[in-house]
Design a protein around this motif. Structure first.
Motif, PDB file in Angstrom:
ATOM      1  N   ASP A   1       0.821  -1.219   0.000  1.00 44.61           N
ATOM      2  CA  ASP A   1       0.000   0.000   0.000  1.00 44.61           C
ATOM      3  C   ASP A   1       0.851   1.265   0.000  1.00 44.61           C
ATOM      4  O   ASP A   1       0.505   2.249  -0.646  1.00 44.61           O
ATOM      5  CB  ASP A   1      -0.933   0.007   1.215  1.00 44.61           C
ATOM      6  CG  ASP A   1      -2.064  -1.009   1.031  1.00 44.61           C
ATOM      7  OD1 ASP A   1      -2.303  -1.395  -0.131  1.00 44.61           O
ATOM      8  OD2 ASP A   1      -2.683  -1.409   2.031  1.00 44.61           O
ATOM      9  N   ALA A   2       1.972   1.200   0.696  1.00 45.28           N
ATOM     10  CA  ALA A   2       2.838   2.383   0.751  1.00 45.28           C
ATOM     11  C   ALA A   2       3.321   2.735  -0.659  1.00 45.28           C
ATOM     12  O   ALA A   2       3.347   3.900  -1.062  1.00 45.28           O
ATOM     13  CB  ALA A   2       4.025   2.112   1.671  1.00 45.28           C
ATOM     14  N   CYS A   3       3.672   1.694  -1.396  1.00 44.27           N
ATOM     15  CA  CYS A   3       4.159   1.891  -2.766  1.00 44.27           C
ATOM     16  C   CYS A   3       3.042   2.471  -3.633  1.00 44.27           C
ATOM     17  O   CYS A   3       3.266   3.379  -4.442  1.00 44.27           O
ATOM     18  CB  CYS A   3       4.646   0.560  -3.312  1.00 44.27           C
ATOM     19  SG  CYS A   3       5.149   0.612  -5.026  1.00 44.27           S
ATOM     20  N   ARG A   4       1.844   1.933  -3.450  1.00 42.93           N
ATOM     21  CA  ARG A   4       0.711   2.424  -4.239  1.00 42.93           C
ATOM     22  C   ARG A   4       0.419   3.895  -3.906  1.00 42.93           C
ATOM     23  O   ARG A   4       0.134   4.703  -4.790  1.00 42.93           O
ATOM     24  CB  ARG A   4      -0.511   1.546  -3.975  1.00 42.93           C
ATOM     25  CG  ARG A   4      -1.251   1.164  -5.242  1.00 42.93           C
ATOM     26  CD  ARG A   4      -2.268   0.079  -5.001  1.00 42.93           C
ATOM     27  NE  ARG A   4      -1.708  -1.243  -5.147  1.00 42.93           N
ATOM     28  CZ  ARG A   4      -1.742  -2.208  -4.213  1.00 42.93           C
ATOM     29  NH1 ARG A   4      -2.325  -1.970  -3.059  1.00 42.93           N
ATOM     30  NH2 ARG A   4      -1.195  -3.377  -4.434  1.00 42.93           N
ATOM     31  N   ALA A   5       0.518   4.221  -2.630  1.00 47.35           N
ATOM     32  CA  ALA A   5       0.273   5.608  -2.212  1.00 47.35           C
ATOM     33  C   ALA A   5       1.315   6.526  -2.835  1.00 47.35           C
ATOM     34  O   ALA A   5       1.014   7.631  -3.298  1.00 47.35           O
ATOM     35  CB  ALA A   5       0.318   5.701  -0.683  1.00 47.35           C
ATOM     36  N   ARG A   6       2.538   6.043  -2.866  1.00 50.19           N
ATOM     37  CA  ARG A   6       3.614   6.821  -3.463  1.00 50.19           C
ATOM     38  C   ARG A   6       3.374   7.038  -4.952  1.00 50.19           C
ATOM     39  O   ARG A   6       3.562   8.121  -5.489  1.00 50.19           O
ATOM     40  CB  ARG A   6       4.933   6.040  -3.283  1.00 50.19           C
ATOM     41  CG  ARG A   6       6.095   6.945  -3.039  1.00 50.19           C
ATOM     42  CD  ARG A   6       7.411   6.279  -2.998  1.00 50.19           C
ATOM     43  NE  ARG A   6       8.267   6.930  -3.974  1.00 50.19           N
ATOM     44  CZ  ARG A   6       8.590   8.216  -3.946  1.00 50.19           C
ATOM     45  NH1 ARG A   6       8.144   8.999  -2.980  1.00 50.19           N
ATOM     46  NH2 ARG A   6       9.357   8.739  -4.868  1.00 50.19           N
ATOM     47  N   ALA A   7       2.922   5.982  -5.592  1.00 48.00           N
ATOM     48  CA  ALA A   7       2.629   6.079  -7.027  1.00 48.00           C
ATOM     49  C   ALA A   7       1.529   7.110  -7.275  1.00 48.00           C
ATOM     50  O   ALA A   7       1.607   7.903  -8.215  1.00 48.00           O
ATOM     51  CB  ALA A   7       2.218   4.717  -7.576  1.00 48.00           C
TER      52      ALA A   7
END
Ligand SMILES: Nc1ncnc2c1ncn2[C@@H]1O[C@H](COP(=O)(O)OP(=O)(O)O)[C@@H](O)[C@H]1O
Ligand SMILES: [Mg+2]
Lengths: 258, 255
Positions: free
Chosen positions: A113-119
């Protein structure tokens, strides 16, 4: 003085073609790029610009000299570098958001999720917040290239290698993208090697411009770009702008005589 | 709307006209039915055979077609991946594939039957042989058509090779694979029929051979019509699967 982020010391590259001919693509390249410096490379087609980027990324081992990143010789592909190519090369079967998170998915097999939020934050940064569920072929060329830039920034790399990223775009979109890149680099500074064929683009974006000649590819001239930051449209109206552009144009063309 | 309507009606109208012409000419010139049966003869002959009989023959053929087809897919896609991966294997295996492909399948079928017996196996093998070469070639071309930049991206991320294939190369090859799948599904029907000509006690191909030997030409034609129908249906099915599950792989404007 601090260790340069990227340094090329007397670097050469020769290829052996299929018919056994030796081709010297690069010779005696010396170049160093400081932290958060933006260096543009200009030169005729086939002078080895892409080859330099591939050496820095560790995708190609130089046949002479040393390429180093942060003082350490590059000996294998590096995953702490963002790559942007001339073509956006998005994956047509993935929606925009998944294209941005693709490097994580490809490297680790999963996306958290952190990666998705960053994206999502990166998509907002490149002005595509509302497009995360679209497919690449629903986007214009400029928008696709923005997605490719967001993809390159996903892992917050310190180094960004951009190979003629705007040259497949129409003139207006090109200028718009250059201004956009300026803004992004002001917000999150990176060490950038930027290959281009456009002299105004190089002048607008770069701290230094490397002019190359071909066969074998060599550095002809390195020029400092004096304009203060932050830059923008007004920079191009500076009387010095045209003057420098002419000077570089002469450098580029004088190789024919030299 | 007009154009779409014409698109769907035109083929059907052409078909009806051809059938009517066929019927009419056969009647006018009084062509004997063992030379060229009229469409009405064919329908009557088809009706004279029991449903369960037709289904039995149909199923016998379809079985060979499907098993051969899927087996061929299961062999050729991994093989294409291997060939893309290794220059050495590619150099050694591809010439052999070309030899196999250059051998007339009709000529080799009786030999295969002698070698593998008269059961289902030789028929499946023959169907595989006829379908797998286009699949290998197309898949390999697709796997190699991936943009170089994406492979460099993959290498720069130091991703395992498996992921390079699963997440980049194979999806990129999907349009190539499907263009071969469409050709091969009709080839598979041809393969199954050829195999039945050589050795079978059931199936539509067997029926055609048997019927013509007894001059029951209208019934042979009925079997042929069913075969064509099966071929078309299978083809449509592959097209549907592509559109339904891989819409991104279609050229723009098709969906
Ligand atoms: N892998 C390779 N094998 C053989 N020759 C190559 C290879 N990569 C690049 N070259 C050659 O090296 C020269 C420089 O290529 P490149 O770096 O792509 O030039 P540029 O990006 O400046 O247009 C060209 O002449 C090209 O044909
Ligand atoms: Mg290039």
């Amino acid at each position: 003085m601090a260790v340069p982020v990227i340094s090329l010391d007397d670097v050469g590259q020769s290829f052996v073609s299929r018919d056994g001919q030796r081709l010297e693509a690069l010779a005696g390249i010396a170049l160093s790029v400081e932290r958060h410096e933006f260096v543009a490379i200009i030169g005729p087609s086939g002078c080895g610009k892409s080859t330099i980027l591939r050496q820095v990324a560790g995708l190609l081992r130089p046949t002479a000299g040393v390429v180093a990143v942060n003082g350490l010789q590059v000996s294998e592909p590096r995953d702490d570098i963002g790559l942007v190519f001339q073509r956006p090369t998005l994956l047509p079967w993935l929606r925009v958001l998944d294209n941005v998170t693709f490097p994580m998915k490809h490297k680790t097999g999963r996306v958290d999720d952190a990666c998705r939020a960053r994206a999502r934050a990166l998509l907002a940064k490149v002005g595509l917040a509302d497009f995360e569920s679209r497919r690449p072929d629903e986007l214009s060329g400029g928008m696709q290239q923005r997605v490719a830039i967001a993809r390159a920034l996903l892992q917050d790399p310190d180094i960004l290698l951009m190979d003629e990223p705007f040259s497949a775009l129409d003139a207006l979109t090109r200028d718009e993208m250059a201004l956009e890149l300026l803004r992004i680099m002001d917000e999150t500074p990176k060490t950038v090697l930027f290959v281009t064929h456009s002299i105004p683009e190089a002048l607008l974006l770069a701290d230094r411009i490397v002019v190359m000649t071909a066969r074998p590819g060599r550095v002809r001239e390195v020029m400092d770009v004096p304009f203060a930051r932050p830059r923008g449209l007004a920079t191009m109206e500076d009387p010095q702008f045209n003057h420098l552009a002419n000077e570089i144009r002469q450098q580029v063309f004088s190789r024919r005589v030299a | 709307m007009g154009a779409r309507f014409a698109d769907s009606v035109a083929p059907a109208a052409t078909f009806v006209v051809i059938v009517l012409l066929w019927e009419g000419l056969c009647r006018v010139f009084a062509v004997p039915s063992f030379v060229l049966p009229r469409p009405s003869d064919i329908v009557i002959a088809a009706g004279a055979v029991e449903w369960s009989q037709w289904l039995g023959h149909l199923w016998a053929t379809l079985q060979i077609v499907l098993i051969g087809y899927f087996l061929s897919i299961a062999i050729s896609i991994p093989l294409a991946i291997v060939l893309t991966n290794s220059r050495l294997l590619s150099r050694t295996i591809v010439p052999m594939l070309v030899i196999v492909q250059s051998t007339p399948i009709v000529a080799i079928a009786p030999i295969i039957v002698v070698t593998l017996g008269a059961e289902m196996l030789p028929r499946v093998v023959i169907t595989c042989l006829i379908t797998f070469f286009p699949l290998v070639v197309s898949t390999t071309t697709g796997l190699r058509a991936t943009p170089e930049e994406l492979i460099e991206l993959s290498r720069s991320l130091r991703a395992p090779r498996v992921r390079e294939f699963m997440q980049i190369r194979l999806p990129y090859a999907v349009p190539y694979i499907f263009s071969a799948l469409k050709v091969c599904v009709t080839l598979a029907v041809i393969g199954a029929v050829v195999a039945e000509f050589v050795a079978a006690q059931r199936g539509l191909g067997y029926l055609i051979l048997y019927d013509t030997s007894l001059f029951k030409v209208p019934q042979a034609f009925a079997a042929l019509v069913i075969l064509v129908g099966v071929s078309l249906l299978l083809y449509r099915l592959v097209v549907w699967v592509e559109r339904r599950f891989f819409p991104w792989a279609l050229p723009r404007g098709v969906s």
